[in-house]
Design a protein around this motif. Sequence first.
Motif, PDB file in Angstrom:
ATOM      1  N   TYR A 157       0.033   6.676   3.917  1.00 32.57           N
ATOM      2  CA  TYR A 157      -0.636   5.833   4.367  1.00 32.57           C
ATOM      3  C   TYR A 157      -0.880   5.880   6.164  1.00 32.57           C
ATOM      4  CZ  TYR A 157      -3.764   4.823  -0.600  1.00 32.57           C
ATOM      5  OH  TYR A 157      -4.563   4.775  -1.016  1.00 32.57           O
ATOM      6  N   HIS A 168      -4.336   3.161  -4.468  1.00 35.52           N
ATOM      7  CA  HIS A 168      -3.834   2.696  -3.386  1.00 35.52           C
ATOM      8  C   HIS A 168      -2.737   1.391  -3.155  1.00 35.52           C
ATOM      9  CE1 HIS A 168      -7.758   4.004  -2.151  1.00 35.52           C
ATOM     10  NE2 HIS A 168      -8.564   3.456  -2.687  1.00 35.52           N
ATOM     11  N   GLN A 191      -5.246   3.933   7.898  1.00 33.93           N
ATOM     12  CA  GLN A 191      -5.655   3.679   6.494  1.00 33.93           C
ATOM     13  C   GLN A 191      -4.692   2.831   5.837  1.00 33.93           C
ATOM     14  OE1 GLN A 191      -3.524   7.257   5.602  1.00 33.93           O
ATOM     15  NE2 GLN A 191      -5.736   8.472   5.444  1.00 33.93           N
ATOM     16  N   LEU A 225       0.971  -1.235   0.377  1.00 35.32           N
ATOM     17  CA  LEU A 225       0.208   0.053  -0.216  1.00 35.32           C
ATOM     18  C   LEU A 225       0.724   1.507  -0.070  1.00 35.32           C
ATOM     19  CD1 LEU A 225      -2.791  -0.570   2.374  1.00 35.32           C
ATOM     20  CD2 LEU A 225      -2.739  -0.677   0.506  1.00 35.32           C
ATOM     21  N   THR A 267      -7.589  -0.246   4.069  1.00 40.26           N
ATOM     22  CA  THR A 267      -7.683  -0.014   2.614  1.00 40.26           C
ATOM     23  C   THR A 267      -7.445  -1.524   2.359  1.00 40.26           C
ATOM     24  OG1 THR A 267      -6.618   2.288   2.301  1.00 40.26           O
ATOM     25  CG2 THR A 267      -6.092   0.676   0.735  1.00 40.26           C
TER      26      THR A 267
END
Length: 102
Positions: free
Chosen positions: A14, A89, A18, A10, A22
């Motif tokens: 983030y 993402h 988060q 990811l 995600t």
Amino acid sequence: MLKHIVFFKLKEEYTENQKQATAIALKNMLLNLTQHISEIRYFEVGIDINRTERAFDLSLISDFENLDTLASYQTHSEHVKVIKFVKEHCQQTAVVDYNYGK
């Protein structure tokens, strides 16, 4: 049989919260594919618990009959939606495909 393994990292910016949210969303999206894509023979999705610097955040381990069924999976409209989410993402993905069994 064909083994298809994908690792997802990811976005670095983030927060941990988060990343966790995600990762859960992506896991659920991936698992949902089994309801729509008949070519999937086996599907396993896991979220990393180790959190080391070299670890990826999520993995997918799946089985397909051959390269043709993998290609059909990859172009399926439900899978294309997941790819869009991944591109939004994830900062990195890695994949390994190999034959096993007979």
